[in-house]
Design a protein around this motif. Structure first.
Motif, PDB file in Angstrom:
ATOM      1  N   UNK A  60      41.411  17.551  59.862  1.00 28.57           N
ATOM      2  CA  UNK A  60      41.451  18.952  60.738  1.00 28.57           C
ATOM      3  C   UNK A  60      43.157  18.632  60.881  1.00 28.57           C
ATOM      4  N   UNK A  61      43.801  19.879  60.484  1.00 25.56           N
ATOM      5  CA  UNK A  61      45.270  19.904  60.838  1.00 25.56           C
ATOM      6  C   UNK A  61      45.654  21.440  61.474  1.00 25.56           C
ATOM      7  N   UNK A  62      46.203  21.218  62.819  1.00 28.34           N
ATOM      8  CA  UNK A  62      46.454  22.551  63.623  1.00 28.34           C
ATOM      9  C   UNK A  62      47.754  22.398  63.577  1.00 28.34           C
ATOM     10  N   UNK A  63      48.370  23.599  63.160  1.00 22.55           N
ATOM     11  CA  UNK A  63      50.140  23.367  63.049  1.00 22.55           C
ATOM     12  C   UNK A  63      50.517  24.719  63.786  1.00 22.55           C
ATOM     13  N   UNK A  64      51.406  24.274  64.865  1.00 16.35           N
ATOM     14  CA  UNK A  64      52.293  25.228  65.615  1.00 16.35           C
ATOM     15  C   UNK A  64      51.478  26.205  66.201  1.00 16.35           C
ATOM     16  N   UNK A  65      50.287  25.875  67.020  1.00 19.43           N
ATOM     17  CA  UNK A  65      49.557  26.671  67.433  1.00 19.43           C
ATOM     18  C   UNK A  65      49.932  27.359  68.763  1.00 19.43           C
ATOM     19  N   UNK A  66      50.107  28.458  69.004  1.00 22.66           N
ATOM     20  CA  UNK A  66      50.438  29.151  70.200  1.00 22.66           C
ATOM     21  C   UNK A  66      49.468  30.192  70.846  1.00 22.66           C
ATOM     22  N   UNK A 126      52.190  36.456  80.325  1.00 22.99           N
ATOM     23  CA  UNK A 126      53.474  35.598  80.282  1.00 22.99           C
ATOM     24  C   UNK A 126      53.209  33.997  80.582  1.00 22.99           C
ATOM     25  N   UNK A 127      51.897  33.642  80.471  1.00 19.77           N
ATOM     26  CA  UNK A 127      51.462  32.261  80.560  1.00 19.77           C
ATOM     27  C   UNK A 127      51.306  31.644  79.002  1.00 19.77           C
ATOM     28  N   UNK A 128      52.055  30.660  78.605  1.00 22.71           N
ATOM     29  CA  UNK A 128      51.854  30.098  77.409  1.00 22.71           C
ATOM     30  C   UNK A 128      50.890  28.808  77.670  1.00 22.71           C
ATOM     31  N   UNK A 129      49.563  29.215  77.144  1.00 27.18           N
ATOM     32  CA  UNK A 129      48.340  28.052  77.194  1.00 27.18           C
ATOM     33  C   UNK A 129      48.812  27.097  76.282  1.00 27.18           C
ATOM     34  N   UNK A 130      49.278  27.309  75.049  1.00 29.89           N
ATOM     35  CA  UNK A 130      49.622  26.512  74.105  1.00 29.89           C
ATOM     36  C   UNK A 130      50.785  27.301  73.512  1.00 29.89           C
ATOM     37  N   UNK A 142      41.770  25.084  75.579  1.00 25.78           N
ATOM     38  CA  UNK A 142      42.194  26.116  74.746  1.00 25.78           C
ATOM     39  C   UNK A 142      42.472  25.303  73.372  1.00 25.78           C
ATOM     40  N   UNK A 143      42.907  24.618  73.044  1.00 27.90           N
ATOM     41  CA  UNK A 143      43.091  23.962  71.981  1.00 27.90           C
ATOM     42  C   UNK A 143      41.748  23.757  71.464  1.00 27.90           C
ATOM     43  N   UNK A 144      40.907  23.195  71.981  1.00 31.59           N
ATOM     44  CA  UNK A 144      39.538  23.071  71.540  1.00 31.59           C
ATOM     45  C   UNK A 144      38.697  24.475  70.890  1.00 31.59           C
ATOM     46  N   UNK A 145      39.281  25.546  71.835  1.00 30.17           N
ATOM     47  CA  UNK A 145      38.667  26.848  71.660  1.00 30.17           C
ATOM     48  C   UNK A 145      39.289  27.318  70.295  1.00 30.17           C
ATOM     49  N   UNK A 146      40.481  26.945  70.031  1.00 28.78           N
ATOM     50  CA  UNK A 146      41.409  27.280  68.768  1.00 28.78           C
ATOM     51  C   UNK A 146      40.561  26.757  67.620  1.00 28.78           C
ATOM     52  N   UNK A 147      40.077  25.376  67.712  1.00 28.60           N
ATOM     53  CA  UNK A 147      39.749  24.632  66.667  1.00 28.60           C
ATOM     54  C   UNK A 147      38.346  25.231  66.156  1.00 28.60           C
ATOM     55  N   UNK A 148      37.566  25.373  67.459  1.00 31.62           N
ATOM     56  CA  UNK A 148      36.188  25.789  67.020  1.00 31.62           C
ATOM     57  C   UNK A 148      36.110  27.222  66.798  1.00 31.62           C
ATOM     58  N   UNK A 149      36.950  28.087  66.744  1.00 25.87           N
ATOM     59  CA  UNK A 149      37.154  29.391  66.497  1.00 25.87           C
ATOM     60  C   UNK A 149      36.738  30.371  67.301  1.00 25.87           C
TER      61      UNK A 149
END
Ligand SMILES: Nc1ncnc2c1ncn2[C@@H]1O[C@H](COP(=O)(O)OP(=O)(O)OP(=O)(O)O)[C@@H](O)[C@H]1O
Ligand SMILES: [Mg+2]
Length: 247
Positions: free
Chosen positions: A5-11, A16-20, A45-52
């Motif tokens: 798994x490679x997550x890169x530069x995830x925002x 106005x809140x940056x969760x990532x 939030x990062x798990x949500x991004x990885x899980x889709x």
């Protein structure tokens, strides 16, 4: 070396809140990687991004060499990314066995395609083995809604494993468990085959340090530190973040 798994530069931004904010994460085949940090750091939030289930505004997610950024959770699960949630998600009216069968069926490929009922039979067989492994054999026929919290948690892990994942995302699996149940969970995770990589979000640092090969620390949506459990345990930066931030 490229990761499973490679997550890169995830925002990810909510107003106005940056969760990532430009987070990188790499998990290798069979690795046990923990993601820790104070409440609101961005771990779920990062798990949500990885899980889709959450689409980032910026950044890429690659799994097994493929860009899966546009894939939904079901497609990622078929590819080998399974997860358990911060609150156990099971089908309350189905029995423990049926819950695992439902989770297993999409990933069961019968050895002989013409065999009537072959997929179901394999799924039930897999469910029985997982119930044994989780110490849930006694409650196999009990509707999941009637199980205690700790048992529901174990059932959800069994459901995730039923899909034969290559990467298992675990969001606070020890939350709400008794000391005995945490011990059982730790032993179960420790003995999982290395065919499964783990990405573990957990506030119980004893569990994190006992189970993980590597640790990433998030704070306010950014990577604060990354390293081995020993490096993280002794990092003054991390100690300060926890002293300031854990509820
Ligand atoms: N759907 C949403 N809408 C608005 N803000 C959100 C949403 N989801 C998360 N957030 C915010 O994003 C930040 C990161 O949340 P997240 O749930 O990822 O934190 P966490 O590290 O998992 O925290 P915890 O340890 O409490 O579970 C928090 O400030 C949270 O309030
Ligand atoms: Mg969370």
């Amino acid at each position: 070396m490229t990761g499973l798994l490679e997550a890169h530069c995830v925002t990810v931004r909510y107003g106005s809140l940056a969760a990532l904010d430009s987070v990188d994460l790499c998990v290798h085949d069979g690795q046990r990687h923990a993601l820790i940090g104070p409440n609101g750091a961005g771990k779920t939030t990062l798990l949500n991004v990885i899980g889709g289930s959450t689409r980032p505004q910026r950044g890429t997610v690659r799994f097994d060499g493929r860009d899966v950024g546009r894939w939904g959770p079901a497609a990622r699960a078929r590819q080998g990314i399974n997860r358990i949630h911060q609150r156990p998600a099971v089908f309350p009216t189905l029995t423990a066995t049926e819950n695992i069968v439902v989770a297993a069926l999409p990933r069961v490929i019968p050895r002989r395609r013409w065999w009537p009922g072959g997929r179901r039979r394999i799924a039930y067989h897999r469910a029985g083995a997982l119930l044994d492994q989780m110490g849930l054999a006694d409650v196999a026929a009990v509707p999941a809604g009637h199980l205690a919290h700790g048992q529901r948690r174990q059932l959800e892990i069994a459901m995730a494993l039923a899909g034969r994942p290559r990467l298992l995302l675990l969001d606070e699996p020890a939350a709400g468990l008794s000391a005995v149940e945490v011990g059982r969970l730790a032993e179960m995770l420790r003995t999982l085959p290395r065919a499964v990589a783990l990405l573990l979000v957990e506030h119980r640092l004893d569990l994190v340090y006992a189970l993980s090969d590597t640790v990433t620390v998030l704070r306010d949506g950014r990577t604060l530190a990354a390293g081995t459990p020993d490096e993280i345990r002794t990092s003054p930066l991390v100690r300060r973040a926890y002293a300031d931030g854990v509820a």
